[in-house]
Design an enzyme around this catalytic site. Structure first.
Site, mmCIF file in Angstrom:
data_model
loop_
_atom_site.group_PDB
_atom_site.id
_atom_site.type_symbol
_atom_site.label_atom_id
_atom_site.label_comp_id
_atom_site.label_asym_id
_atom_site.label_seq_id
_atom_site.Cartn_x
_atom_site.Cartn_y
_atom_site.Cartn_z
ATOM 1 N N THR A 148 0.850 -1.246 -0.065
ATOM 2 C CA THR A 148 0.032 0.230 0.031
ATOM 3 C C THR A 148 0.838 1.126 0.119
ATOM 4 O O THR A 148 0.203 2.308 0.187
ATOM 5 C CB THR A 148 -0.865 0.258 1.350
ATOM 6 N N GLY A 168 2.334 4.504 -1.166
ATOM 7 C CA GLY A 168 2.304 5.613 -2.114
ATOM 8 C C GLY A 168 0.545 5.609 -2.336
ATOM 9 O O GLY A 168 0.125 6.339 -3.377
ATOM 10 N N GLY A 223 -1.785 7.394 -0.685
ATOM 11 C CA GLY A 223 -2.281 8.764 -0.777
ATOM 12 C C GLY A 223 -1.764 9.704 -1.952
ATOM 13 O O GLY A 223 -2.629 10.171 -2.409
ATOM 14 N N CYS A 224 -0.437 9.644 -2.181
ATOM 15 C CA CYS A 224 0.049 10.052 -3.332
ATOM 16 C C CYS A 224 -0.715 9.989 -4.699
ATOM 17 O O CYS A 224 -1.062 10.791 -5.536
ATOM 18 C CB CYS A 224 1.397 9.927 -3.415
#
Length: 481
Positions: free
Chosen positions: A414, A416, A418-419
């Protein structure tokens, strides 16, 4: 601009006066207004002329067309680009005799017959409406989308849809054949005319060729490639937009964690920002890791006046626990960055830090979103990846609430998320999707990217940007991916 450039966002002034009107029009022009129609029926002649000249100068500076409502004489006197005539005003031929062949003449129309008559009389564009009921003009006749479609079939001139239009109705009239969308209160009555204009103006990008929309990411570099600048550019490119970058920090990291952070000097970040903004004209700017207070203040001040939609992912802590935002930067975010933010995308821990409120469930998420709007954020997307059970995201967009649930996907890959999620929203906004649709589609993208993740490295591996883009491309039937 030429007569054929009656396209994009068309703003009509609302009867307010003086400095406040000019300030709001100037902001709206920064946000993407392409045509301004000046309407001031009750103003004395000399004051009307002076105000028209001020507005004309603003339009010239912004590269927008400037039209006068009803009065060819005023249009001639202030050297406007043309005039807009109602059905009860003088005929097109009379206005043309006064203005000459080089000026633009448009007319208001409610029927196919009126539109055809205006075209035959020599009008350069046609306004059709009222498309929806509107409080701005109480006597307006509601004609609807069917009339717009019929007029589009009957005439070849540019069409301006008018009446009751806003962000969420723009897509419908574009699909029905409008070349421009006329608004009044949707922009001028908004607390931020620049953002209100931008979120409508960007929707005209749906007619652009691929790559569609320009996105700038201002963030840190992830040497492992799963997050930060690397994840942003992968996402933007695979979804079909053009990506640009400003690097705020370098990290030495892999799937097991962050080993070191090297902040980029602020003056060099400023040079990167200036170089991109001056030449490549990004339409949406997304921020990620800003690292320290000096960087936050620099980015906030540089982006405040540019009129772009700003999507802020308030990156604070890496998956492995390393701090990516120094403590003194949090207050700088609250005071200087959030008031310019179009969309904020915090997860639950980030929302707690920014608001000082506990955020443990959906009720807490809603409370925190409202607090963030009180702090100046226009729209808030609360990401519920830290909730128990469903991974529910909650959007507060100024009009109400929208809930985006997804089944929780177990697994370690998981890094990255949010980016990637915020970059996908930024790309979809730049491509012309209104905010709720952009969030819904980006949610599909990130969910698939997590589902299709493959094991890379010994720690938190990256999501699968490529597989998600291919799946989304098949669903949406467009070339990217």
């Amino acid at each position: 601009m030429q007569k054929t450039d009656i396209r994009g966002l068309y703003l009509i002034t609302d009867g307010s006066r003086g400095e406040a009107l000019c300030q709001r029009v100037e902001a709206a022009l920064r946000g993407g207004v392409r045509v301004l129609q000046y309407r001031a029926k009750d103003l004395p002649e000399q004051e009307m002329y002076a105000e028209a000249c001020q507005l004309r100068a603003l339009c010239r500076s912004a590269g927008a067309l400037f039209l006068i409502n009803d009065s060819p004489e005023l249009a001639l006197a202030c050297d406007a680009d043309g005039v807009h005539l109602g059905q009860q005003d003088r005929p097109v031929a009379a206005a043309r005799a006064l203005l000459g062949p080089g000026k633009i003449i448009g007319t208001s129309n409610r029927t196919v017959a009126q539109a055809q008559a205006s075209e035959a009389a020599g009008a350069d564009y046609l306004a059709v409406g009222s498309m929806y009921p509107t409080a701005t003009k109480g006597d307006a006749v509601h004609v609807g989308l069917d009339t717009l479609r019929a007029v589009r079939e009957a005439v070849a001139l540019p069409l301006v849809a008018i009446g009751g239009l806003d962000r969420d109705r723009t897509g419908e009239v574009l699909a029905a054949g409008a070349d421009a969308v006329a608004v009044i209160s949707a922009v001028l009555a908004d607390p931020s005319p620049a953002l209100a204009a931008a979120e409508i103006a960007l929707q005209f990008n749906v007619r652009q060729p691929w790559p569609r929309g320009r996105v700038l990411t201002v963030a840190g570099s992830d040497s492992g490639g799963g997050a930060g600048i690397q994840a942003d550019l992968k996402t933007v490119t695979l979804l079909g937009s053009y990506g640009m970058s400003v690097i705020t920090a370098l990290t030495a990291q892999n799937t097991c964690g962050v080993r070191a952070i090297h902040g980029v000097p602020a003056d060099f970040v400023a040079q990167q920002l200036d170089a991109v903004l001056e030449d490549l004209a990004p339409e949406v700017v997304k921020t990620g890791m800003l690292h320290n207070a000096e960087m936050v203040r620099l980015v906030a001040r540089r982006l405040a006046a540019c009129g772009r939609l700003l999507v802020v992912d308030p990156v604070m802590v890496a998956k492995g626990g390393a701090a990516l935002l120094q403590r003194d930067a949090v207050q700088a975010c609250r005071e200087e960055l959030l008031p310019h933010c179009y969309l904020l995308t915090p997860n639950l821990p980030e929302a707690e830090i920014l608001t000082g409120l506990p955020v443990r469930n959906e009720e807490d998420m809603a409370r925190a979103a409202l607090r963030l709007q009180e702090m100046g954020v226009r729209h808030v997307l609360m990401k519920g990846g830290h909730l128990e059970g469903e991974a529910v995201d909650l959007l507060r967009d100024g009009r109400g609430w929208q809930r985006f649930p997804a089944a929780r996907i177990s697994g370690r890959n998981t890094h990255g998320t949010g980016c990637t999620f915020s970059a996908a929203i930024a790309a979809l906004l730049a491509q012309g999707r209104p905010l709720p649709a952009a969030v819904a589609t980006a949610k599909q993208f990130i969910t698939t990217a997590i589902e299709r993740a493959v094991d890379l490295g010994a720690g938190h591996g990256p999501v699968n940007h490529f597989a998600a883009a291919r799946q989304l491309g098949r669903m949406l039937q467009h070339p990217p991916g």
